[in-house]
Design an enzyme around this catalytic site. Structure first.
Site, PDB file in Angstrom:
ATOM      1  N   SER A 168      16.680  13.175  44.880  1.00 49.90           N
ATOM      2  CA  SER A 168      17.572  13.313  46.029  1.00 49.90           C
ATOM      3  C   SER A 168      18.507  12.103  46.125  1.00 49.90           C
ATOM      4  O   SER A 168      19.332  11.907  45.241  1.00 49.90           O
ATOM      5  CB  SER A 168      16.758  13.536  47.308  1.00 49.90           C
ATOM      6  OG  SER A 168      17.599  13.903  48.381  1.00 49.90           O
ATOM      7  N   LEU A 169      18.392  11.259  47.179  1.00 53.41           N
ATOM      8  CA  LEU A 169      19.287  10.101  47.255  1.00 53.41           C
ATOM      9  C   LEU A 169      19.129   9.206  46.034  1.00 53.41           C
ATOM     10  O   LEU A 169      20.065   8.482  45.654  1.00 53.41           O
ATOM     11  CB  LEU A 169      19.040   9.303  48.540  1.00 53.41           C
ATOM     12  CG  LEU A 169      17.894   8.285  48.541  1.00 53.41           C
ATOM     13  CD1 LEU A 169      18.348   6.908  48.073  1.00 53.41           C
ATOM     14  CD2 LEU A 169      17.261   8.182  49.906  1.00 53.41           C
TER      15      LEU A 169
ATOM     16  N   ARG B 260      26.439   9.823  53.604  1.00 47.51           N
ATOM     17  CA  ARG B 260      25.566  10.967  53.321  1.00 47.51           C
ATOM     18  C   ARG B 260      24.471  11.068  54.378  1.00 47.51           C
ATOM     19  O   ARG B 260      24.177  12.145  54.893  1.00 47.51           O
ATOM     20  CB  ARG B 260      24.962  10.807  51.926  1.00 47.51           C
ATOM     21  CG  ARG B 260      24.068  11.962  51.441  1.00 47.51           C
ATOM     22  CD  ARG B 260      23.611  11.662  50.014  1.00 47.51           C
ATOM     23  NE  ARG B 260      22.803  12.723  49.431  1.00 47.51           N
ATOM     24  CZ  ARG B 260      21.476  12.783  49.491  1.00 47.51           C
ATOM     25  NH1 ARG B 260      20.798  11.852  50.152  1.00 47.51           N
ATOM     26  NH2 ARG B 260      20.810  13.766  48.893  1.00 47.51           N
TER      27      ARG B 260
ATOM     28  N   GLN C 299      14.079   9.471  49.684  1.00 43.78           N
ATOM     29  CA  GLN C 299      13.744   9.147  51.066  1.00 43.78           C
ATOM     30  C   GLN C 299      12.268   9.385  51.333  1.00 43.78           C
ATOM     31  O   GLN C 299      11.663  10.316  50.808  1.00 43.78           O
ATOM     32  CB  GLN C 299      14.592   9.985  52.022  1.00 43.78           C
ATOM     33  CG  GLN C 299      14.639   9.414  53.420  1.00 43.78           C
ATOM     34  CD  GLN C 299      15.825   9.939  54.214  1.00 43.78           C
ATOM     35  OE1 GLN C 299      16.798  10.390  53.639  1.00 43.78           O
ATOM     36  NE2 GLN C 299      15.745   9.866  55.514  1.00 43.78           N
TER      37      GLN C 299
ATOM     38  N   GLN D 168      24.020  19.281  45.463  1.00 39.82           N
ATOM     39  CA  GLN D 168      22.692  18.725  45.713  1.00 39.82           C
ATOM     40  C   GLN D 168      22.351  18.677  47.202  1.00 39.82           C
ATOM     41  O   GLN D 168      21.189  18.783  47.587  1.00 39.82           O
ATOM     42  CB  GLN D 168      22.623  17.319  45.094  1.00 39.82           C
ATOM     43  CG  GLN D 168      21.270  16.660  45.128  1.00 39.82           C
ATOM     44  CD  GLN D 168      21.352  15.242  45.652  1.00 39.82           C
ATOM     45  OE1 GLN D 168      21.786  15.008  46.763  1.00 39.82           O
ATOM     46  NE2 GLN D 168      20.938  14.298  44.819  1.00 39.82           N
TER      47      GLN D 168
ATOM     48  N   HIS E 148      18.339  19.685  52.032  1.00 41.40           N
ATOM     49  CA  HIS E 148      18.323  20.532  50.838  1.00 41.40           C
ATOM     50  C   HIS E 148      18.114  22.016  51.147  1.00 41.40           C
ATOM     51  O   HIS E 148      17.319  22.697  50.506  1.00 41.40           O
ATOM     52  CB  HIS E 148      17.278  20.031  49.831  1.00 41.40           C
ATOM     53  CG  HIS E 148      17.557  18.645  49.332  1.00 41.40           C
ATOM     54  ND1 HIS E 148      18.648  18.351  48.555  1.00 41.40           N
ATOM     55  CD2 HIS E 148      16.919  17.470  49.553  1.00 41.40           C
ATOM     56  CE1 HIS E 148      18.653  17.051  48.296  1.00 41.40           C
ATOM     57  NE2 HIS E 148      17.634  16.505  48.893  1.00 41.40           N
TER      58      HIS E 148
END
Length: 311
Positions: free
Chosen positions: A94-95, A119, A9, A252, A203
């Protein structure tokens, strides 16, 4: 050896993927499939904006994934390249880890889009607006960043969210703690702290409601076998077992993105070329982390044609 890596992102922008979709039926089909899976005109937001709609976490996450998979599909269909033949490993920030798993065959494109939509919604809903924040620390290694986070926390959450490279670390937590961290950077020998324009503190432990939502979603849509091993964000280690992948995807959400360590681990495993599909965000981080590797960014048709010739 070669690793294909996928951005996270922040790499989204209006117009992303439009040139590719106009030039390639394979790319167009990816965006159409994602639109159908989500029941929304996501590609229209990519093409026309407005930017604040694209920046919404629930839109940005599937959009970034769709753009990267569109690049991959064009490479595969029009370039005659198979990921499993050309990549030794995959990884994503991440994503981007979901994008990597889609590329590796663990999730279908439609399932990946739906998982990322959920998500994004779950991460947005986990913490009321204004309660959490994030900041980027420039000129900070992980030791300095952790010391600063510990000092700024007081009775709040303040955690290392992303260990991106030897000079850039991101903190996440309660707004007050992040503001204190930014005010204290010079005391810890850190060049600068910059508040990030995010809608939630990703996170860190404040994201536990989102982790619970993803655990439930992944029970219904578990990953299948991977055609290519993944280097996971939360362990910075190679994983191939679908059950391990499922567990790590849940971890995660609240866990640290150990990107710097992942890059080092991939180099130690023999990777000499990193190929970033759909962005130019990870390449500079990789370059600041390891020397003597090739970094290639593949975004548009010209990039795809040049890379296909190289292979």
């Amino acid at each position: 050896m070669r690793a294909f890596v996928f951005p996270g992102q922040g790499s989204q922008k209006v117009g992303m993927g439009v040139e590719l979709a106009g030039a390639s039926p394979a790319a167009r089909a990816v965006f159409e499939e994602v639109d159908d899976a989500l029941g929304q005109k996501l590609f229209a937001i990519l093409r026309d904006g407005p930017e604040d709609q694209l920046t919404l976490t629930e839109n940005a996450q599937p959009a970034i994934m769709a753009n990267a998979i569109a690049v991959l599909r064009v490479l595969e269909i029009e370039g005659g390249i198979t990921l499993a033949d050309k990549a030794d490993f995959v990884a994503g920030h991440s994503l981007g880890e979901y994008t990597a798993l889609c590329a590796a065959g663990a999730f279908s494109l439609a399932d990946t889009a739906r998982l990322l939509k959920l998500r994004g919604q779950a991460m947005q809903a986990a913490v009321p607006v204004g309660i959490g924040a994030m900041c980027a620390l420039l000129g900070a290694d992980i030791v300095k960043a952790q010391a600063l986070a510990d000092a700024a926390a007081e009775d709040d959450v303040c955690a290392v969210a992303n260990d991106n490279d030897p000079t850039q670390v991101v903190l996440s937590g309660h707004t007050g703690a992040i503001e204190r961290a930014i005010a204290l950077v010079k005391d810890f020998g850190i060049k600068r702290g910059i508040s990030l324009p995010v809608s939630a503190p990703f996170h860190c432990s404040l994201m536990q409601p989102a982790a619970d939502a993803m655990a439930a979603a992944l029970e219904k849509t578990p990953p299948a076998s991977l055609r290519v091993p993944l280097f996971a964000n939360v362990t910075a280690a190679m994983v191939t077992d679908p059950q391990d992948v499922q567990r790590l995807l849940v971890e995660q959400v609240t866990g640290r993105v150990r990107w710097r360590e992942s890059v080092l681990a991939m180099q130690a495993a023999g990777v000499e070329q990193f190929v970033e599909l759909g962005g130019k965000v990870l390449g500079p981080m990789i370059g600041r982390t390891v020397a003597d590797v090739a970094v290639t960014s593949v975004i548009g048709m010209a990039d795809i044609e040049a890379f296909a010739k190289e292979l």
